[in-house]
Design an enzyme around this catalytic site. Structure first.
Site, PDB file in Angstrom:
ATOM      1  N   HIS A 155       0.819  -1.213   0.000  1.00  0.00           N
ATOM      2  CA  HIS A 155       0.000   0.000   0.000  1.00  0.00           C
ATOM      3  C   HIS A 155       0.856   1.268   0.000  1.00  0.00           C
ATOM      4  CE1 HIS A 155      -3.421  -2.652   0.963  1.00  0.00           C
ATOM      5  NE2 HIS A 155      -2.613  -3.194   1.864  1.00  0.00           N
ATOM      6  N   SER A 276      14.516  20.760 -16.636  1.00  0.00           N
ATOM      7  CA  SER A 276      13.331  21.600 -16.803  1.00  0.00           C
ATOM      8  C   SER A 276      13.676  22.812 -17.646  1.00  0.00           C
ATOM      9  CB  SER A 276      12.825  22.052 -15.429  1.00  0.00           C
ATOM     10  OG  SER A 276      11.908  23.118 -15.538  1.00  0.00           O
ATOM     11  N   LYS A 282      16.306  21.041 -11.718  1.00  0.00           N
ATOM     12  CA  LYS A 282      15.568  19.800 -11.895  1.00  0.00           C
ATOM     13  C   LYS A 282      16.350  18.740 -12.668  1.00  0.00           C
ATOM     14  CE  LYS A 282      11.952  18.879 -10.972  1.00  0.00           C
ATOM     15  NZ  LYS A 282      10.755  19.129 -11.797  1.00  0.00           N
ATOM     16  N   ASN A 284      14.856  15.196 -14.122  1.00  0.00           N
ATOM     17  CA  ASN A 284      13.616  14.431 -14.229  1.00  0.00           C
ATOM     18  C   ASN A 284      13.859  13.039 -14.810  1.00  0.00           C
ATOM     19  OD1 ASN A 284      12.208  16.752 -13.386  1.00  0.00           O
ATOM     20  ND2 ASN A 284      12.120  17.508 -15.485  1.00  0.00           N
ATOM     21  N   GLU A 289       9.417   7.711 -16.952  1.00  0.00           N
ATOM     22  CA  GLU A 289       8.065   8.228 -17.123  1.00  0.00           C
ATOM     23  C   GLU A 289       7.517   7.904 -18.510  1.00  0.00           C
ATOM     24  OE1 GLU A 289       8.458  11.987 -14.014  1.00  0.00           O
ATOM     25  OE2 GLU A 289       8.489  12.362 -16.178  1.00  0.00           O
ATOM     26  N   LYS A 324      -2.170  -4.474 -38.991  1.00  0.00           N
ATOM     27  CA  LYS A 324      -0.712  -4.299 -39.008  1.00  0.00           C
ATOM     28  C   LYS A 324      -0.245  -3.095 -38.202  1.00  0.00           C
ATOM     29  CE  LYS A 324      -0.786  -6.418 -43.526  1.00  0.00           C
ATOM     30  NZ  LYS A 324      -2.267  -6.499 -43.426  1.00  0.00           N
TER      31      LYS A 324
END
Length: 456
Positions: A155, A276, A282, A284, A289, A324
């Site tokens: 969880h 970024s 940043k 990433n 992703e 296809k």
């Protein structure tokens, strides 16, 4: 006039020609179309349907056409519809009536069924090899970090202590099933449909078993109507690839979480990340992703194929031309994932100290305390309740489980002894789990050795 146009009094409109063409995407079948044609014409000569000299001339020209397409020298034209007509038209232009003999006892219906099977067979072999390489990358990372401890999750909550290698090996198992599904699909598609004609076979004395042998199929199809109408082998491949994509997506989600500042378990190499356009700091995890996102394409392709086939009466319908694009896209997407993922895994940096620190939360060993009570004869549900009461006591008193005294522990667990205070060590917790399939050091080492032997 098209090669099939004898009964027509006028040619199709330009809009129809463009609407109905498939050469823009089925040109990739050319090697397999030529291979099938060479086997077919060899059989035609062997059965006396055409002269040996004609077969030799056709095979020689087919080889030349293959080289022409390899070099990008064939001009693909919408009015010739598909790769089959391009190759046959070129052959007839060169050999005249002798070239026109190639299509004896053959329809585009069974021809395309053959071509797709030949093409997909090769693609599945490539993808299975790629999945094995993917497994090796995960296995190498696991073998290089055999004692790194991390928190395991259920969880997305801290659950129990596990080995990082054990977590990686879970994906090795998933990928092994993916490879197995593709191999099973390959077995079922490896039947030879040529000779089924449009739907009813042929009156000519062809030898289907000879073509089967020449093209390395396991057997010939046993029902000509099924042979030209069947696309469940493509659906099965798309399904297996969708499941593979789901596994890659789950691994991608783990990698995205692990590489975040909140987790800090790993760092991806710069080559597999982007920055970024606005925020200079940043980094990433775009490859992970995008891999997660591409799974949606694999799902969509499977849905498209299922929907395409669900309402078709027997036998062949032109709708099947649309099989296809989704099939090719699934194969291409899987190839792309397999190209990028193994090197990303191989260049991943592991923050073992951060994992160990998060695995040191004594709450991760709560189940160890409950199972220690079971060893003393306490029923598990009673043990579970008592340890839960200890957790509640610690929360109310702002204490970690390993900070309570023996006297405090005995408030909720009267059976507790001094040994219970030693149960909050993550290494000790892992070392006790040596059952087959569990996360113990020896159990995981055995699994690493098993996979090293299987994947060598």
């Amino acid at each position: 006039m098209a090669l099939w146009g004898g009964r027509f009094s006028e040619t199709g409109r330009a809009e129809l020609t463009e609407f109905s063409e498939s050469i823009s995407f089925d040109h990739r079948l050319y090697k397999h179309d030529i291979a099938g044609s060479k086997a077919h014409v060899t059989m035609l000569a062997a059965t006396g349907i055409i002269p040996q000299a004609t077969a030799g001339a056709i095979i020689s020209k087919l080889d030349e056409i293959k080289v022409m397409i390899d070099r990008g020298e064939m001009e693909f034209k919408f009015e010739l519809e598909d790769i089959h007509m391009h190759i046959e038209s070129t052959l007839i232009a060169a050999l005249g009536d002798e070239g026109a003999r190639l299509h004896s006892a053959r329809s585009r219906n069974d021809q395309v069924a053959l071509d797709i099977r030949l093409y997909l067979r090769d693609e599945l072999d490539f993808l299975i090899d790629g999945i094995r390489n993917f497994q090796r990358a995960l296995l190498e990372l696991a073998a290089g970090n055999p004692r790194v401890i991390m928190p395991g999750f259920t969880h997305l909550q801290h659950a129990q202590v596990v080995l990082f290698a054990h977590h990686l090996l879970a994906y090795v198992e998933m990928l092994d099933r993916d490879a197995g599904r593709l191999a099973d699909c390959r077995k079922r598609l490896n039947v030879m449909p040529l000779g089924s004609g449009a739907l009813a076979g042929s009156t000519l004395p062809i030898d289907r078993e000879l073509v089967c042998k020449l093209l390395n199929f396991d057997r010939v199809t046993t029902n000509s109507m099924d042979a030209v109408a069947d696309r469940d082998f493509a659906i099965e491949a798309a399904s297996a690839l969708a499941t593979f994509g789901m596994h890659v997506s789950r691994l991608s989600e783990d990698i995205i979480l692990w590489s975040s500042q909140e987790f800090g378990f790993i760092e991806l190499a710069d080559a597999f990340c982007t920055g970024s356009s606005l925020m200079p700091q940043k980094k990433n995890p775009d490859v992970a992703e995008l891999s997660r996102g591409k799974t949606a394409r694999l799902y969509g392709n499977l849905t498209a194929l299922l929907t395409l086939c669900k309402g078709l009466p027997l036998t062949y319908n032109r709708d099947l031309q649309e099989d296809k694009i989704p099939l090719f896209d699934s194969l291409d997407t899987a190839r792309a994932l397999l190209n990028v993922y193994p090197p990303m895994i191989a260049t991943m940096s592991i923050n073992a100290d951060r994992m160990r620190a998060m695995a040191s939360d004594p709450a991760l060993m709560a189940t160890d305390v409950a199972e220690k009570l079971v060893e003393l004869g306490v029923p598990f549900r009673t043990a579970h309740h008592r340890v839960g009461s200890l957790v509640k006591y610690c929360r109310e008193n702002n204490k970690a489980l390993n900070e309570v005294t023996l006297e405090e522990m005995q408030i909720t667990i009267p059976e507790a002894t001094a040994e219970f205070l030693t149960l909050f060590d993550p290494e000790a917790s892992v070392s006790k789990r040596e059952l087959p399939g569990a996360t113990g050091y020896n159990a995981v080492a055995g699994q690493i050795a098993f996979w090293q032997n299987k994947l060598k």
